[in-house]
Design a protein around this motif. Sequence first.
Motif, PDB file in Angstrom:
ATOM      1  N   PHE A  87       0.798  -1.216   0.000  1.00 18.57           N
ATOM      2  CA  PHE A  87       0.000   0.000   0.000  1.00 18.57           C
ATOM      3  C   PHE A  87       0.835   1.274   0.000  1.00 18.57           C
ATOM      4  CE2 PHE A  87      -2.862  -3.127   2.089  1.00 18.57           C
ATOM      5  CZ  PHE A  87      -3.876  -3.094   1.141  1.00 18.57           C
ATOM      6  N   ALA A 228      -1.796   2.271  -5.654  1.00 17.54           N
ATOM      7  CA  ALA A 228      -2.022   2.394  -4.211  1.00 17.54           C
ATOM      8  C   ALA A 228      -0.954   3.236  -3.539  1.00 17.54           C
ATOM      9  CB  ALA A 228      -2.074   1.004  -3.572  1.00 17.54           C
ATOM     10  N   TYR A 231      -2.271   6.751  -3.708  1.00 19.56           N
ATOM     11  CA  TYR A 231      -3.582   7.045  -3.138  1.00 19.56           C
ATOM     12  C   TYR A 231      -3.719   6.639  -1.673  1.00 19.56           C
ATOM     13  CZ  TYR A 231      -8.555   6.427  -2.124  1.00 19.56           C
ATOM     14  OH  TYR A 231      -9.783   6.446  -1.523  1.00 19.56           O
ATOM     15  N   MET A 232      -3.350   5.390  -1.357  1.00 23.44           N
ATOM     16  CA  MET A 232      -3.652   4.837  -0.044  1.00 23.44           C
ATOM     17  C   MET A 232      -2.984   5.578   1.123  1.00 23.44           C
ATOM     18  SD  MET A 232      -5.921   2.514  -0.202  1.00 23.44           S
ATOM     19  CE  MET A 232      -5.742   1.567   1.304  1.00 23.44           C
ATOM     20  N   LEU A 236      -5.525   7.036   3.843  1.00 23.53           N
ATOM     21  CA  LEU A 236      -5.551   6.460   5.186  1.00 23.53           C
ATOM     22  C   LEU A 236      -5.170   7.485   6.247  1.00 23.53           C
ATOM     23  CD1 LEU A 236      -4.063   2.902   4.582  1.00 23.53           C
ATOM     24  CD2 LEU A 236      -6.363   3.445   5.378  1.00 23.53           C
ATOM     25  N   SER A 248     -10.379   4.564   8.594  1.00 21.82           N
ATOM     26  CA  SER A 248      -9.468   3.664   7.883  1.00 21.82           C
ATOM     27  C   SER A 248     -10.177   2.388   7.435  1.00 21.82           C
ATOM     28  CB  SER A 248      -8.267   3.316   8.768  1.00 21.82           C
ATOM     29  OG  SER A 248      -8.683   2.619   9.936  1.00 21.82           O
ATOM     30  N   LEU A 252     -10.028   1.093   3.607  1.00 22.14           N
ATOM     31  CA  LEU A 252      -9.495  -0.239   3.307  1.00 22.14           C
ATOM     32  C   LEU A 252     -10.529  -1.103   2.597  1.00 22.14           C
ATOM     33  CD1 LEU A 252      -7.276  -2.351   3.524  1.00 22.14           C
ATOM     34  CD2 LEU A 252      -8.096  -2.893   5.834  1.00 22.14           C
ATOM     35  N   TRP A 255     -10.958  -0.062  -1.012  1.00 25.19           N
ATOM     36  CA  TRP A 255      -9.838  -0.493  -1.845  1.00 25.19           C
ATOM     37  C   TRP A 255      -9.890  -1.998  -2.108  1.00 25.19           C
ATOM     38  CZ3 TRP A 255      -6.961   2.031  -5.006  1.00 25.19           C
ATOM     39  CH2 TRP A 255      -5.813   1.439  -5.532  1.00 25.19           C
TER      40      TRP A 255
END
Length: 290
Positions: A87, A228, A231-232, A236, A248, A252, A255
């Motif tokens: 991630f 990811a 973005y992640m 998050l 979160s 998650l 995703w």
Amino acid sequence: MDSRASRWRGRLGELTARLKAVHARLEIRFPVITALLDRMVAVNIFDSATRIAAQVFLTAVPLLFVLSAYAPEAVQTQVVKSVCAIFGLSGQSKAQVQQVFQPSTNDVRQAIGVVGGLMVLLSATAVSRAVQRLCRRAWLLPQGGTKVAPWRWLAWIVLWLAALVAQGLSRDGFGLGTWLGIPVVLVMQTAMWWWTQHLLLGGVVRWAPLLPGAVLTAIAVGCLSATAHFYMPRALDRALSDYGSAGSVFVLLSWLIVVSVAIAVGLSAGAVLSQEPFLRRRLGTPASPP
């Protein structure tokens, strides 16, 4: 009133006939595309993807908590590296992952218990069953067909855990750099999804026809993993700052649904391509679904 209803039924029948005619013409001009769209409808992409994502979140993620309680410290460290590498986590989100997988005390192990750990492991096979249903739909296999032995579900969970642990090492090319890590991860993902289909389909479909789906799924998941990293971490960290742990959870789960859609599309597209004349002759795929 009856005449108006009959007129509407007539118009609906005409529209249906026209749509069927358009579909027939498209099948002649673009056979691969229409076959792929038909397969996506048969697989019910978003329904299958949502089921897989939900099962991963509800059963596979708790299995990682059990792994953090009983696995050696070296394995725990490797899982943290793998999750952060997949991630691209940093900052607050990375600290949260490290806190979850920090070395466990005897009190934590006693709280989980051996029986509890086994129950979580057995519950995680729900992911295997969801992926199995997806594979069967992708190949248009009847739901009441050949039964698959339950040990295959457990074997797939072990495969998934092993692939997760290896991600951290393989992504940097075992210390040699990302120039080696990218092809290594692609080969590993291809091998995993190739074996996944063969394992969960019980060998009903031969190895060779399963390869296109494995390659497409590996490419799709690899591209999402690269995305990811951009973005992640931001999503998050923002969710943790604004909403805490609940935020979160939504990021998650969203995703996971996206990744599951990519898996469903990749496996379904591979099944369609392997049944097209060019690849069918070379892969030995049956002219009709097994």
